[in-house]
Design a protein around this motif. Structure first.
Motif, PDB file in Angstrom:
ATOM      1  N   ALA A   1       0.714  -1.370   0.065  1.00 27.23           N
ATOM      2  CA  ALA A   1       0.185  -0.029  -0.070  1.00 27.23           C
ATOM      3  C   ALA A   1       0.897   1.226  -0.052  1.00 27.23           C
ATOM      4  N   HIS A   2       0.486   2.291  -0.530  1.00 24.95           N
ATOM      5  CA  HIS A   2       1.091   3.515  -0.191  1.00 24.95           C
ATOM      6  C   HIS A   2       0.540   4.386   0.805  1.00 24.95           C
ATOM      7  N   GLY A   3       1.129   5.379   1.273  1.00 26.59           N
ATOM      8  CA  GLY A   3       1.019   5.870   2.434  1.00 26.59           C
ATOM      9  C   GLY A   3      -0.082   6.270   3.086  1.00 26.59           C
ATOM     10  N   TYR A   4      -1.175   7.105   1.848  1.00 27.42           N
ATOM     11  CA  TYR A   4      -2.601   7.451   2.412  1.00 27.42           C
ATOM     12  C   TYR A   4      -3.469   6.389   2.471  1.00 27.42           C
ATOM     13  N   GLU A   5      -3.303   5.132   1.797  1.00 21.80           N
ATOM     14  CA  GLU A   5      -4.114   4.011   1.798  1.00 21.80           C
ATOM     15  C   GLU A   5      -3.906   3.418   3.281  1.00 21.80           C
ATOM     16  N   LEU A   6      -2.696   3.430   3.926  1.00 21.71           N
ATOM     17  CA  LEU A   6      -2.331   2.966   5.361  1.00 21.71           C
ATOM     18  C   LEU A   6      -3.159   3.784   6.265  1.00 21.71           C
ATOM     19  N   LYS A   7      -3.057   4.983   6.123  1.00 24.66           N
ATOM     20  CA  LYS A   7      -3.893   6.074   6.996  1.00 24.66           C
ATOM     21  C   LYS A   7      -5.450   5.792   6.947  1.00 24.66           C
ATOM     22  N   GLN A   8      -6.060   5.407   5.713  1.00 23.86           N
ATOM     23  CA  GLN A   8      -7.342   5.059   5.463  1.00 23.86           C
ATOM     24  C   GLN A   8      -7.729   3.708   6.387  1.00 23.86           C
ATOM     25  N   ALA A   9      -6.765   2.697   6.021  1.00 26.28           N
ATOM     26  CA  ALA A   9      -6.887   1.373   6.728  1.00 26.28           C
ATOM     27  C   ALA A   9      -7.190   1.587   8.152  1.00 26.28           C
ATOM     28  N   LEU A  10      -6.235   2.293   8.629  1.00 24.77           N
ATOM     29  CA  LEU A  10      -6.177   2.605  10.231  1.00 24.77           C
ATOM     30  C   LEU A  10      -7.560   2.889  10.636  1.00 24.77           C
ATOM     31  N   GLU A  11      -7.968   4.096   9.825  1.00 28.73           N
ATOM     32  CA  GLU A  11      -9.009   4.653  10.444  1.00 28.73           C
ATOM     33  C   GLU A  11     -10.438   3.873  10.260  1.00 28.73           C
ATOM     34  N   GLN A  12     -10.344   2.928   9.026  1.00 28.22           N
ATOM     35  CA  GLN A  12     -11.526   1.971   8.697  1.00 28.22           C
ATOM     36  C   GLN A  12     -11.367   1.052   9.593  1.00 28.22           C
TER      37      GLN A  12
ATOM     38  N   GLY B   1     -12.002   2.490  13.641  1.00 30.09           N
ATOM     39  CA  GLY B   1     -13.306   3.499  13.705  1.00 30.09           C
ATOM     40  C   GLY B   1     -13.098   4.646  14.415  1.00 30.09           C
ATOM     41  N   SER B   2     -14.347   5.131  15.213  1.00 32.79           N
ATOM     42  CA  SER B   2     -14.153   6.256  15.731  1.00 32.79           C
ATOM     43  C   SER B   2     -13.372   6.486  17.007  1.00 32.79           C
ATOM     44  N   ALA B   3     -12.779   5.348  17.757  1.00 33.20           N
ATOM     45  CA  ALA B   3     -12.193   5.421  18.849  1.00 33.20           C
ATOM     46  C   ALA B   3     -10.484   5.570  18.640  1.00 33.20           C
ATOM     47  N   TYR B   4     -10.246   5.719  17.377  1.00 32.80           N
ATOM     48  CA  TYR B   4      -9.034   5.565  17.186  1.00 32.80           C
ATOM     49  C   TYR B   4      -8.524   7.167  16.951  1.00 32.80           C
ATOM     50  N   PRO B   5      -7.543   7.495  17.512  1.00 35.11           N
ATOM     51  CA  PRO B   5      -6.948   9.084  17.231  1.00 35.11           C
ATOM     52  C   PRO B   5      -6.662   8.965  15.657  1.00 35.11           C
ATOM     53  N   SER B   6      -7.135   9.981  14.769  1.00 34.72           N
ATOM     54  CA  SER B   6      -7.074  10.063  13.477  1.00 34.72           C
ATOM     55  C   SER B   6      -5.450  10.141  13.245  1.00 34.72           C
ATOM     56  N   PRO B   7      -4.887   9.067  12.605  1.00 32.76           N
ATOM     57  CA  PRO B   7      -3.543   9.234  12.393  1.00 32.76           C
ATOM     58  C   PRO B   7      -2.864  10.335  11.616  1.00 32.76           C
ATOM     59  N   ASN B   8      -1.646  10.876  12.029  1.00 33.60           N
ATOM     60  CA  ASN B   8      -1.298  12.107  11.118  1.00 33.60           C
ATOM     61  C   ASN B   8      -0.447  11.542   9.963  1.00 33.60           C
TER      62      ASN B   8
ATOM     63  N   GLU C   1     -21.984   7.746  20.772  1.00 37.97           N
ATOM     64  CA  GLU C   1     -22.085   8.338  19.492  1.00 37.97           C
ATOM     65  C   GLU C   1     -21.396   7.131  18.610  1.00 37.97           C
ATOM     66  N   THR C   2     -21.259   6.150  19.100  1.00 37.48           N
ATOM     67  CA  THR C   2     -20.480   4.916  18.191  1.00 37.48           C
ATOM     68  C   THR C   2     -21.494   3.965  17.964  1.00 37.48           C
ATOM     69  N   GLU C   3     -21.609   3.510  16.802  1.00 41.19           N
ATOM     70  CA  GLU C   3     -22.585   2.459  16.197  1.00 41.19           C
ATOM     71  C   GLU C   3     -22.247   1.207  16.895  1.00 41.19           C
ATOM     72  N   PRO C   4     -23.150   0.254  17.577  1.00 42.00           N
ATOM     73  CA  PRO C   4     -23.232  -0.439  18.436  1.00 42.00           C
ATOM     74  C   PRO C   4     -22.514  -1.867  17.511  1.00 42.00           C
ATOM     75  N   ASP C   5     -22.559  -1.642  16.209  1.00 37.32           N
ATOM     76  CA  ASP C   5     -21.993  -2.881  15.304  1.00 37.32           C
ATOM     77  C   ASP C   5     -20.366  -2.473  14.974  1.00 37.32           C
ATOM     78  N   ASP C   6     -20.125  -1.221  15.502  1.00 39.75           N
ATOM     79  CA  ASP C   6     -18.745  -1.041  15.290  1.00 39.75           C
ATOM     80  C   ASP C   6     -17.982  -1.697  16.611  1.00 39.75           C
ATOM     81  N   ARG C   7     -17.508  -3.204  16.247  1.00 35.33           N
ATOM     82  CA  ARG C   7     -16.942  -3.892  17.533  1.00 35.33           C
ATOM     83  C   ARG C   7     -15.594  -3.425  17.990  1.00 35.33           C
ATOM     84  N   VAL C   8     -14.910  -3.032  16.867  1.00 32.02           N
ATOM     85  CA  VAL C   8     -13.434  -2.628  17.419  1.00 32.02           C
ATOM     86  C   VAL C   8     -13.550  -1.334  18.317  1.00 32.02           C
ATOM     87  N   ALA C   9     -14.179  -0.437  17.728  1.00 32.53           N
ATOM     88  CA  ALA C   9     -14.224   1.012  18.529  1.00 32.53           C
ATOM     89  C   ALA C   9     -14.928   0.803  20.086  1.00 32.53           C
TER      90      ALA C   9
END
Lengths: 243, 168
Positions: free
Chosen positions: B14-25, B28-35, B134-142
């Motif tokens: 993957a390239h850098g931006y794809e890795l950022k998106q993969a972490l976010e996906q 989910g909402s619980a992860y500090p959005s990576p810089n 605020e977190t969707e209940p089916d977002d298990r990881v978050a």
């Protein structure tokens, strides 16, 4: 200025039944304003439950004063307390204390009827509360047919049926698993937002985190009484630090 | 973040931006959005250490993009990370140091320190409650991340209570 929903002056409870008198509550001064949600915390044996039971007249005070909605209450007889409770105070316990041989509907309507509401008003309030608690389809069930979380929600509905000035709760989630705790939390949060005054003894930090004021007892005395700040950063990353 | 990126690259290059998106996906909402800057710096170091290699991909009318591949050495490091037990949190708590040492300075007494700390923890718990709401209940990881943070806070509060009983 609004008047206090509940006030105590130098409230004391001594249990003198045993060999040595136990000083459970030692001079508590407390003023509760309308709409406050207070978490009462402290170690086991610090007097939390005794305090809340006295506030609801379930346990007689040894000395000091209790005022409910601007009226002196500690000098009332037991039957007068019972009347006051029906009109002004809702109670939720760790164990749900539902009437086993009555349906959910009757459990929730009974206090309203005892409090003097007409059958029509009692029915309307019951329908509203069971709806808000997602219990409408359990209305005809008996308590034994319900899960612990459902029973506690029914107990909450019953406690709120009289639109009490204050809801007193003693470890309401103490016997629930985390999913059922979440349901009860949602409800407490909702009724608080609607203006319900709540005083709740709890060991559960998740529940205490909903409150806007914390009172901490140690050896029967208040050692801390203050507001819980709401930071509301809005970003998850500031809450969870993932290394 | 080094090993998190290695794990993502083990799945696919993957390239850098794809890795950022993969972490976010994934988190989910619980992860500090990576810089994104931090991701590129980390990728640079991983490449220097030979754990990943970069392949330039030409793009029409844009600068070349680097796609990163996990190397055999990188896979070994990742396997070691997955296989070894993870250290739990230790009681090397900054607050506890304050609690023990501050009274010696005369700046604050222990009761006041504990009370302030309790209010702070409860305020954090309030934030977590709001976040869970605020977190969707089916977002298990978050959801699990938030519940984990809540359980740690619960333990901190119980420990605070023990400190208050014994020290204050």
């Amino acid at each position: 200025m609004t008047h206090a929903v509940l006030k105590t002056v130098n409230l004391v409870k001594v249990y003198s039944g045993g060999a040595v008198p136990v000083h459970a509550v030692r001079g508590v001064d407390l003023v509760v304003e309308p709409g406050e949600f207070i978490a009462v915390m402290g170690p086991s044996g610090s007097g939390k439950s005794t305090l809340v039971h006295m506030l609801g007249g379930l346990d007689a005070r040894t000395s000091g004063e209790i005022w409910v909605d601007g009226k002196r209450a500690d000098t009332l007889s037991e039957s007068a307390w019972a009347l006051l409770r029906r009109k002004k105070i809702g109670f939720v316990f760790q164990f749900f204390n539902l009437v086993a041989n009555m349906t959910v509907t009757d459990n929730v309507e009974l206090p309203a009827l005892l409090g003097g509401a007409s059958p029509r008003v009692a029915r309307e309030r019951r329908e509203h509360l069971l709806g808000a608690l997602n219990l409408t389809d359990r209305a005809d069930a008996s308590p034994a047919q319900l899960s612990g979380g459902e029973q506690q929600r029914v107990a909450l509905a019953r406690a709120l049926a009289n639109e009490p000035s204050v809801l007193l709760a003693d470890e309401p989630t103490g016997n629930l698993d985390s999913r059922n705790t979440r349901d009860v939390l949602r409800l407490l949060s909702k009724v608080h937002k609607d203006g319900q005054t709540i005083i709740m003894v709890t060991h559960d930090a998740r529940v205490a985190g909903l409150a806007d004021r914390v009172i901490c007892l140690l050896d029967g005395e208040i050692v801390d009484d203050g507001r819980i700040a709401r930071r509301r950063t809005g970003t998850a990353g500031a809450v969870i630090d993932l290394r | 973040m080094r090993l998190h990126l290695l794990a993502l690259l083990a799945k696919e290059p993957a390239h850098g931006y794809e890795l950022k998106q993969a972490l976010e996906q994934t988190f989910g909402s619980a992860y500090p959005s990576p810089n994104i800057g931090q991701i590129y710096v980390t990728l640079g170091r991983l490449e220097k250490d030979g754990l990943i290699r970069a392949v330039d991909v030409e793009q029409s009318n844009r600068p070349n993009k680097k796609v990163y591949y996990l190397t055999a050495k990188g896979r070994d490091v990742l396997t070691l990370w997955v296989d070894e037990p993870t250290e739990g949190p230790r009681v090397r708590d900054e607050f506890f140091m304050k609690l023990v040492l501050a009274p010696l300075t005369g700046i604050a007494d222990r009761m006041a320190l504990i009370n302030r700390q309790r209010r702070h923890y409860l305020s954090l718990m309030g934030d977590l409650n709001a976040l869970l709401d605020e977190t969707e209940p089916d977002d298990r990881v978050a959801t699990l991340l938030i519940e984990g943070a809540m359980l740690h806070l619960q333990a901190d509060l119980e420990w605070l209570e023990r400190c208050q009983e014994d020290l204050a």
